[in-house]
Motif scaffolding. Structure first.
Motif, PDB file in Angstrom:
ATOM      1  N   TYR A 187       7.297  -4.037   0.803  1.00  0.00           N
ATOM      2  CA  TYR A 187       7.985  -2.654  -0.285  1.00  0.00           C
ATOM      3  C   TYR A 187       9.196  -3.572  -0.663  1.00  0.00           C
ATOM      4  O   TYR A 187       9.109  -3.207  -2.508  1.00  0.00           O
ATOM      5  CB  TYR A 187       8.238  -1.195  -0.025  1.00  0.00           C
ATOM      6  N   GLN A 212       0.821  -0.428  -0.013  1.00  0.00           N
ATOM      7  CA  GLN A 212       0.333   0.089   0.184  1.00  0.00           C
ATOM      8  C   GLN A 212       0.629   1.669  -0.058  1.00  0.00           C
ATOM      9  O   GLN A 212       0.806   2.452  -0.491  1.00  0.00           O
ATOM     10  CB  GLN A 212      -0.042  -0.004   1.431  1.00  0.00           C
ATOM     11  N   ARG A 213       2.007   1.243   1.113  1.00  0.00           N
ATOM     12  CA  ARG A 213       3.273   2.851   0.671  1.00  0.00           C
ATOM     13  C   ARG A 213       3.006   2.632  -0.384  1.00  0.00           C
ATOM     14  O   ARG A 213       3.499   3.907  -0.526  1.00  0.00           O
ATOM     15  CB  ARG A 213       3.959   2.117   2.259  1.00  0.00           C
ATOM     16  N   TYR A 214       4.457   1.800  -0.930  1.00  0.00           N
ATOM     17  CA  TYR A 214       4.543   2.004  -2.646  1.00  0.00           C
ATOM     18  C   TYR A 214       3.566   2.500  -3.353  1.00  0.00           C
ATOM     19  O   TYR A 214       3.915   3.356  -4.222  1.00  0.00           O
ATOM     20  CB  TYR A 214       5.031   0.321  -2.701  1.00  0.00           C
ATOM     21  N   GLU A 247       0.444   4.132  -2.824  1.00  0.00           N
ATOM     22  CA  GLU A 247      -0.061   5.653  -2.718  1.00  0.00           C
ATOM     23  C   GLU A 247       1.487   6.356  -3.159  1.00  0.00           C
ATOM     24  O   GLU A 247       0.423   7.313  -3.530  1.00  0.00           O
ATOM     25  CB  GLU A 247      -0.311   5.182  -1.117  1.00  0.00           C
ATOM     26  N   GLU A 248       2.637   5.956  -2.742  1.00  0.00           N
ATOM     27  CA  GLU A 248       3.758   6.826  -3.454  1.00  0.00           C
ATOM     28  C   GLU A 248       4.058   7.537  -4.394  1.00  0.00           C
ATOM     29  O   GLU A 248       4.341   8.884  -4.685  1.00  0.00           O
ATOM     30  CB  GLU A 248       4.902   6.635  -2.689  1.00  0.00           C
ATOM     31  N   ARG A 249       2.546   6.625  -5.730  1.00  0.00           N
ATOM     32  CA  ARG A 249       3.315   7.104  -7.288  1.00  0.00           C
ATOM     33  C   ARG A 249       1.656   7.207  -6.927  1.00  0.00           C
ATOM     34  O   ARG A 249       1.872   6.673  -8.392  1.00  0.00           O
ATOM     35  CB  ARG A 249       3.658   5.242  -7.138  1.00  0.00           C
ATOM     36  N   THR A 256      -6.041  11.634  -0.520  1.00  0.00           N
ATOM     37  CA  THR A 256      -5.013  10.638  -0.946  1.00  0.00           C
ATOM     38  C   THR A 256      -5.886   9.875  -1.640  1.00  0.00           C
ATOM     39  O   THR A 256      -6.816   9.464  -2.080  1.00  0.00           O
ATOM     40  CB  THR A 256      -4.861  10.064   0.082  1.00  0.00           C
ATOM     41  N   ARG A 305       9.319  -3.214  -5.673  1.00  0.00           N
ATOM     42  CA  ARG A 305      10.183  -2.979  -5.887  1.00  0.00           C
ATOM     43  C   ARG A 305      10.931  -3.601  -7.099  1.00  0.00           C
ATOM     44  O   ARG A 305      11.806  -3.394  -7.966  1.00  0.00           O
ATOM     45  CB  ARG A 305      11.387  -2.270  -5.329  1.00  0.00           C
TER      46      ARG A 305
END
Length: 328
Positions: free
Chosen positions: A126, A83-85, A87-89, A98, A130
């Protein structure tokens, strides 16, 4: 029909991350543009996240990632990293302030393989994302298959090493592929020949026993099967289907489990299959469902064929070599 790499199906990216020493890992399927999805669960002990999203009555019409992981229910933390990955994009469901990535996850039980206190977490989730960007996915003792084993009816002493496997085909413009992290209580069979490929070993650990035949020797109830299992997988297609159709396709793909794993769908397994629609090709639902079962069986077979011996558990290649030596 021709075989293709599952990584060649457009609009998805697949990545592995693992802790080899600890014997656990995760595999992510990223759907950056969103993908319609369905889910079918047949085992009695699933560990899952956001499965309610995939019911036809739920409002969300697409999701942004599926995560397959080890770690049993502890491994559900890893979806936070996915989710963090995303959301950052700027990927997710737009809520104004958001975008909330919708990430579905299923876990298998590998706590008895390596370090039980090391489980897939947000950092590993995460990292898998990547790695998906660089296309690092491969079959074997990696990702969600790092700590996978099969043939555990008599406990871990007589089981074999398994892994994660994939298989995909193309017919005209239609593409259908499958991933399977194979961590079954039962044995694995070649669906085409009926030959046993991996599973419960005999006392000498040089040949196979039949888990079903061994189970049939006693009907005494086993209240705690002392090891956790679960085969988790996903079918991906570039055909266009809605959630209800994809739930049906996921259910038909479970036939691939039934052809290849014996016994399967037990109370000690959490057998689950996702189905993802990542394209706009018009195709017949039932034809794709039947094809999904076939590619799933091949993915399961590839999971054990590409596994390597690890953590004290022999792989298929090692057992076959022992059998050749014993016949000389």
């Amino acid at each position: 029909m021709k075989e293709i790499s599952i990584k060649s199906i457009p609009n998805i990216k697949i990545g592995n991350a693992q802790n080899e020493k600890a014997g656990t890992g995760c595999t992510v399927i990223l759907c950056g543009n969103g993908a319609r999805a369905g889910l079918d669960v047949r085992g009695g002990g699933p560990a899952s996240r956001e499965s309610e999203l995939l019911k036809p009555m739920a409002a969300a019409q697409s999701i942004h990632a599926v995560l397959l992981s080890g770690g049993s229910a502890f491994g559900l933390d890893a979806a936070g990293g996915v989710q963090r990955y995303l959301e950052e994009r700027g990927i997710g469901f737009d809520v104004g302030i958001t975008k909330v990535p919708l990430v579905c996850q299923s876990c298998l039980f590998d706590l008895t393989v390596g370090d039980m206190m090391t489980r897939p977490d947000q950092s590993m989730g995460y990292e898998a994302c990547r790695n998906a960007e660089s296309g690092n996915y491969r079959d074997g003792n990696v990702g969600a298959g790092t700590g996978a084993t099969v043939g555990k009816l008599k406990g871990m002493e007589y089981c074999m090493k398994s892994g994660i496997g994939s298989f995909a085909v193309q017919i005209g413009k239609l593409q259908v592929g499958a991933l399977a992290a194979v961590n079954a209580l039962g044995d694995i069979y070649d669906w085409k020949t009926g030959e046993k490929a991996a599973g419960l070993l005999d006392e000498n650990k040089t040949d196979f026993l039949s888990s079903e035949e061994e189970a049939f020797k006693s009907y005494e109830a086993i209240h705690n099967k002392f090891v956790g299992n679960t085969t988790i997988g996903a079918v991906v297609t570039n055909a266009k289907f809605d959630k209800s159709q994809l739930c049906k396709i996921a259910g038909m793909a479970q036939d691939g489990y039934a052809r290849s794993i014996r016994p399967v769908h037990t109370s000690a397994d959490g057998d689950s299959i996702y189905a993802l629609s990542a394209g706009e090709i018009e195709a017949d639902q039932d034809m794709v469902g039947a094809l999904a079962a076939r590619v799933m069986s091949e993915a399961i077979l590839n999971a054990v064929k590409n596994a390597e011996s690890a953590y004290g558990f022999p792989c298929r290649k090692e057992i076959l070599e022992k059998q050749i030596i014993s016949r000389r």
